[in-house]
Scaffold this active site. Structure first.
Site: not given
Length: 266
Positions: A108, A195-196, A217
Site C-alpha cells: 500500500k 481513511a476517515g 485502523n
C-alpha cells in the site's frame, strides 16, 4: 474467533486473488499485540496493513514482533509506507518490506503532503507509483477523492485505488460521496475507501456507494471497545455490500403509500 465467515460467492478480487472479506484493517494504535490480534480476528479481515517504518516485523529481534499476532500464515500482509513524505523514501520502504517478507510484492503506497492534514502529496505519489509498478510491485495506492487522479493511478498500473473518505484518523465519514461515486463508476480496478471512517454507518455508506472494500485502523483501534467495534465494522461492510447489490429504492420528495389503495373494499 472470526465474526463473519468469508462470503466466497461475492469475493473481493485484487490482482487476481480472491478474498472473502471486504474489510481491510490496520495494525497500529492498539494497546498491545494481544488486543491487535483479537480485534483483527473479530473483524474477519483477511488483509492487514503493516506500517514498515513504525512496526517491528523482525528487523528488531529484541522487540515484540507483530507477526506473532498476525502472521502471514493466516493473513495477507499489506506493507504500507505510512510516515513517508517523499517518493524516494516510500520506494525505499517498499523495497525493505519486500526484503523482510521474502519477496512479497503487494504494497500500500501513501506519500503524505504535510503532518497536519495527512493529505496525500499527489505528485510524489504518482512518481513513487510509477517507479514501484516498473519494479514489479503490486501497488494499492492511497489518494485523494479526485476522479481524474484516481483514473491516472489505474492507468499507471496500480492494482487498486484507495481514495480517502476524509482526513486520516478524523472519523468524519464520507465527506464527498459524489466524487467517490464518480471514481467507482469509472474504475476498472477495485476501489477501496481508505481513511476517515469513524463508525459502522460510515463503512456501510462507503459500501452502498459501490466501493469494493474499506480499509480502516483508527476507527477500530481508538474505539472504547476495539474488539466489539471490529465486529460491528464487519457486519456493516457486509450489510452495505448487500444493499449495494440489492439496489436502493429511488428517493422521492413526497410520500408513497406502502400499501396500494386501488382495489380496496372501502
Amino acid at each position: 474467533m472470526t465474526t463473519n465467515p468469508p462470503t466466497i460467492s461475492d469475493p473481493l478480487i485484487i490482482d487476481g486473488v480472491s478474498y472473502g472479506s471486504r474489510l481491510l484493517v490496520g495494525t497500529g494504535k492498539y494497546k498491545d499485540l494481544d488486543e491487535t490480534r483479537r480485534a483483527v480476528e473479530a473483524s474477519g479481515a483477511e488483509i492487514v496493513t503493516v506500517a514498515i517504518r513504525r512496526t517491528n516485523i523482525g528487523q528488531n529481534p529484541d522487540e515484540p514482533n507483530l507477526l506473532d499476532a498476525v502472521g502471514p500464515d493466516r493473513y495477507t500482509l499489506l506493507p504500507n509506507t505510512a510516515g513517508c513524505y517523499d517518493a524516494a523514501t516510500a520506494v525505499r520502504t517498499c523495497r525493505l518490506a519486500r526484503e523482510l517478507l521474502d519477496g512479497h510484492d503487494l504494497v500500500k503506497l501513501e506519500v503524505l503532503g504535510d503532518e497536519k492534514t495527512l493529505f496525500p502529496d499527489i505528485i510524489a505519489t504518482l512518481e513513487a507509483a510509477e517507479t514501484l509498478v516498473a519494479d514489479g510491485f503490486k501497488v494499492m495506492v492511497y489518494t485523494n477523492d479526485d476522479p481524474i487522479i484516481a483514473k491516472r493511478f489505474e492507468e499507471l498500473g496500480c492494482v487498486a485505488v484507495m481514495p480517502l473518505a476524509a482526513p486520516i484518523g478524523s472519523g468524519l465519514g464520507v465527506r464527498n460521496p459524489y466524487n467517490i461515486l464518480e471514481i467507482v463508476e469509472n474504475a476498472g480496478v477495485p476501489i477501496l475507501v481508505d481513511a476517515g471512517v469513524g463508525t459502522a454507518s460510515d463503512a456501510a455508506v462507503a459500501m452502498e456507494l459501490g466501493c469494493d472494500g474499506v480499509l480502516m485502523n483508527t476507527a477500530i483501534a481508538a474505539a472504547r471497545d476495539p474488539v466489539l467495534m471490529a465486529s460491528a465494522m464487519a457486519k456493516a461492510i457486509a450489510a452495505g455490500r448487500e444493499a449495494f447489490r440489492a439496489g436502493r429504492m429511488p428517493r422521492r420528495r413526497y410520500a408513497n403509500a406502502s400499501s396500494p389503495v386501488d382495489g380496496t373494499f372501502f
